[in-house]
Structures are given as structure tokens and as C-alpha cells.
Design an enzyme around this catalytic site. Sequence first.
Site, PDB file in Angstrom:
ATOM      1  N   ARG A 261     -61.913 -69.747   2.806  1.00  0.00           N
ATOM      2  CA  ARG A 261     -62.824 -70.351   1.832  1.00  0.00           C
ATOM      3  C   ARG A 261     -63.548 -69.263   1.055  1.00  0.00           C
ATOM      4  NH1 ARG A 261     -65.257 -75.586   5.192  1.00  0.00           N
ATOM      5  NH2 ARG A 261     -63.189 -76.289   5.867  1.00  0.00           N
ATOM      6  N   ARG A 276     -70.580 -68.079   8.510  1.00  0.00           N
ATOM      7  CA  ARG A 276     -69.985 -68.377   7.200  1.00  0.00           C
ATOM      8  C   ARG A 276     -69.018 -67.275   6.807  1.00  0.00           C
ATOM      9  NH1 ARG A 276     -71.600 -72.295   3.839  1.00  0.00           N
ATOM     10  NH2 ARG A 276     -73.452 -72.598   5.095  1.00  0.00           N
ATOM     11  N   GLU A 348     -73.956 -76.986  12.043  1.00  0.00           N
ATOM     12  CA  GLU A 348     -72.713 -77.763  11.919  1.00  0.00           C
ATOM     13  C   GLU A 348     -71.531 -77.030  12.553  1.00  0.00           C
ATOM     14  OE1 GLU A 348     -71.599 -78.681   7.883  1.00  0.00           O
ATOM     15  OE2 GLU A 348     -69.559 -79.198   8.497  1.00  0.00           O
ATOM     16  N   SER A 351     -67.053 -81.743  11.345  1.00  0.00           N
ATOM     17  CA  SER A 351     -67.333 -82.766  10.358  1.00  0.00           C
ATOM     18  C   SER A 351     -66.232 -83.806  10.498  1.00  0.00           C
ATOM     19  CB  SER A 351     -67.297 -82.120   8.971  1.00  0.00           C
ATOM     20  OG  SER A 351     -68.110 -82.816   8.077  1.00  0.00           O
ATOM     21  N   ARG A 390     -67.455 -70.664  15.005  1.00  0.00           N
ATOM     22  CA  ARG A 390     -68.824 -71.079  15.330  1.00  0.00           C
ATOM     23  C   ARG A 390     -68.960 -71.379  16.820  1.00  0.00           C
ATOM     24  NH1 ARG A 390     -71.009 -74.517   9.998  1.00  0.00           N
ATOM     25  NH2 ARG A 390     -70.691 -72.771   8.553  1.00  0.00           N
TER      26      ARG A 390
END
Length: 422
Positions: A261, A276, A348, A351, A390
Amino acid sequence: MLDIKRIRKNPQELIDAMAKRRGKGVDVSAFLEIEERRRKLMAEVEEKKATRNSVSADIAIKAKAKEDTEALKAAMRSLGEEIKALETELNALQAEVDAFLYRIPNIPHESVPEGSSDEDNVELRRGGTPRAFAFTPKPHWELGEALDILDFARAGKITGSRFCVLKGAGAKLNRAIISYFLDVHAGRDYHEIAPPYMVNRASMTGTGQLPKFAEDSFAVSGTDYFLIPTAEVPITNLHRDEILQAAELPIRYCGYSANFRSEAGSAGRDTRGLIRMHQFDKVELVQYTKPEDSYAALEQLTRDAEQVLQGLCLPYRVVTLSTGDLGFSAAKTYDLEVWMPSYGRYVEISSCSNFEDFQARRAQIRFRRTPGAKPELVHTLNGSGVAVGRTLAAIIENYQNADGSITVPEVLKPYMNMERIQ
RNA sequence: GGAGCGAUGGCUGAGUUGGUCUAAGGCGCACGAUUGGAAAUCGUGUUCAGGCUAAUACCCUGACGAGAGUUCGAAUCUCUCUCGCUCCGCCA
């Protein structure tokens, strides 16, 4: 993509939904005006084509009978030119309509709480309790660098920011997490997939990453390929342009992939640690269901994702995203958030979304309810099961000891062959 | 990278001297007949999308890998691209 007939029939529904999403307004009336012109023009073109078809058939008959057809041919020549001109106009209108349709987000499900941002997300339940440390816990990047299992500095050298080199027990722990996740999910009726990490433009469009979010992905120079931002893209596109049989549904897949990403627009956020990254590992769960089953499937999928956090004994909570935080393609989303001591809050880690027929319409994924019945769109769902990077960060932080070592979670010991990282 | 061959419906597979071709045949599937029931057999039916519409009816348009072109008319002819297969080269 939404059903254009649904918009035509009930434009107010779309207007209300866009208001709930708190996004920039889509000009529904302008759209309806273009769509109206498109349909009128299409009717006109089709009528002229019908004339040409029937006259052409006449020409064939007359030619066989050796009659003169020059006059008819001349007439059809000019009709053909007319059709061509009108079709050019029609194509332009069609492109406008498509551009609009491809950029309209999904309509939130009625059960989604209204709100403007993630602050309006609603907590649903919690699992585990954040540990009370007898010492001041350190963030995972400090622990990881001290143990020499995370190397951000050298990743910066060999590639750039937002990359990380995993070393020794860190690399092994990462691998253990992936294997554990896949073993749990594949053992529960999710068919394991190892997908390509690059996909073509049609796949990116099918799941909704394109055309609107091109800047979020990495394009492969010199090709029309994109690095996948999530395994959702290849796995959901597995059945693109297919008609499935009702008996095959639900189809459940799990798959590990690296994800890429660009993180455009997040400069300055989460700059330290693994939270991130431009490249991160993730195990993804994907389901294709009948429309009437998709909301029950969303509950199940979310529970399935939670199971690996429970297995790892990581404290987490489940929140329902509000209309303002909901992703472009989703009708409803639950986020799983893991407790991150360095952030002092839940972060988070998964999802889980129901896209209803939004992706299925773009990707043309259909099924027949009974043999011979008209094809209907399936519903697609997916959820992280869960983000590996994560998880690695959460394990390092939640399992840290006063001496800076990391206890290996019970369920990972068989994969690690070690009790602690020190 | 070079040379050659190919891409047709849910599947398989004809059709390529341009014209009733959405497209034979087969498989599968649906319905019916037959049967105590089933298999087998026989008969009938069976693509999708868009427009119109109350309609999943009729009618019209489009689709034979994708796009463009020639033509009154293209599955069929021309060009470009994509993908697949075979051989050669290169390569983990």
C-alpha cells in the site's frame, strides 16, 4: 457498483445514503439527466439498427433474385453513417454514466450506526483484558531493535521508509503467526489459496480499488499490473465472470499474501514501528454467499477472525464502523482492534465487511438458485484473519518481560520451538 | 525474446468461398412419457446483457477472447492487443 435501475427507481435512497456517509455529495440529479439522455439516444440508435438489419436481409434476398439493390445499398450507406455518428455520442454518454457508477460508494446497511468518523464507531464486545504491567512497557520497535529482530534502519537503507527487515527469531515469529492463522482457518472449512501478488486492472476494478483509489496502490511500471493491497483482490476475483451453482455456496477461502500500500495521505502518521508499512503480511478470509445469507456470514466471519486473537490471548475489542468511517465498497464493517500498550489504546488489526452485491456486480460473480434459473449476483465478504505485522507488534508488546525478552505465546510454541525471545 | 497454432453457450465441439447463424451435434440440466420405483429409452425445452414493460410475456438491440476497420450486411475478411498451447532461446 450499485444497480442503475435501483438508482433510477429510487434516487432519494442514494441521496440519503451519501448524506449518511458524510462524503462529498454525488450529484444525483445530474447523473439522472445524463442517464435519461443515454436511454433516449440508445432507443434511437437501436431503431435505426433494426431498420438496417431488415433492409440488409432484403438486399440479400433481392440479390439472390438478381434484382437491382444499388438504391437500397446507398440508402443504407447513409443510414450507417448516421448510426455511427449517434453511436459515438452514445459511447460518450455511456462513459459518463460508467464513470459516475464506478465512483459511487456502497449504500450502508440499515444497522450501521450513523456518524462522521471513527469516533462514532460503536463498541460491540471485548475479548481479554489489557495486562497490568509491573514495569513500564516498551513499544515494540524499541524491544524489537534491542533484540535485533526488527531492523528499520537497514530497511530504510535498502528500500525506504515504511519497510522493515525481520531477523532471526523475529522472522521466525512472523512465519509462525502466518502458519498458525492458516492452520486455524483452513482447519475450519476455509479453502486455502496462495494467490498472485500482482493483479490486472480488471481485478482491481472488480473489488473497488479502481478507478477511484489508484493513488493508494503500487502500479508495476511497464505493465498494466498492480501490487495487491490485500489478498481480497485476487481471491474475490477468483470467480469473476463466472456463474456458480447454488450448491457450491457458501464458498469460503483463506489465503496468506504480502500486501502493498502506498499509504498516500498518511504521511506523518504511525511513523514508528510496524503499524503502517508499505509492505505487510496478512491472512485474509473471503466468502461468497447467497444474498439472504450474507449478514449471518458476516457475524460468523468476524467470529472466525476473532478466534486467532483469542488463541493468542491478545486483548481486543470489536467495533461496528459508523457510516462516516465505512469503506467505499462495504455495506457494513466490523473492525477488530487489538490492545497496543505503546499506543495506550486498541489498534485496528482486522476489518470484516459485507459488500453485498457491490463487488459481485462489478466483477460479475453470479449463481443460479436452481438449475436453469436466471443468474443472480452473489454477496461477497471478507475479513483479515488477521493482519500479521500488527499481530507481531502486539505480541512483542503484550508478551514483553521486564528484562526486555518476549515470551512466545503458547499456541506458537510448536511453530517456534522456543519459549522466549531474548 | 523468436517461430507456429488456437480462443465459439454451464461444459464439449461444428461452422472460416461474408447473407434467415445465437450459432449444428453431444454432454449436462428442466419438464413430460414410460416404470411399483429407479436406470435405460423416447419427446419437448434450455445463453447472457441492455432497452421497452406491471411482467422473469411480446418485441427491439447487442454479444462467437478484447478493441478498431472493410461492407448494405462479419463468428467468417483486415489490423492491433490479451490470453492459452507447441517448439526454440533464456532462466529460479
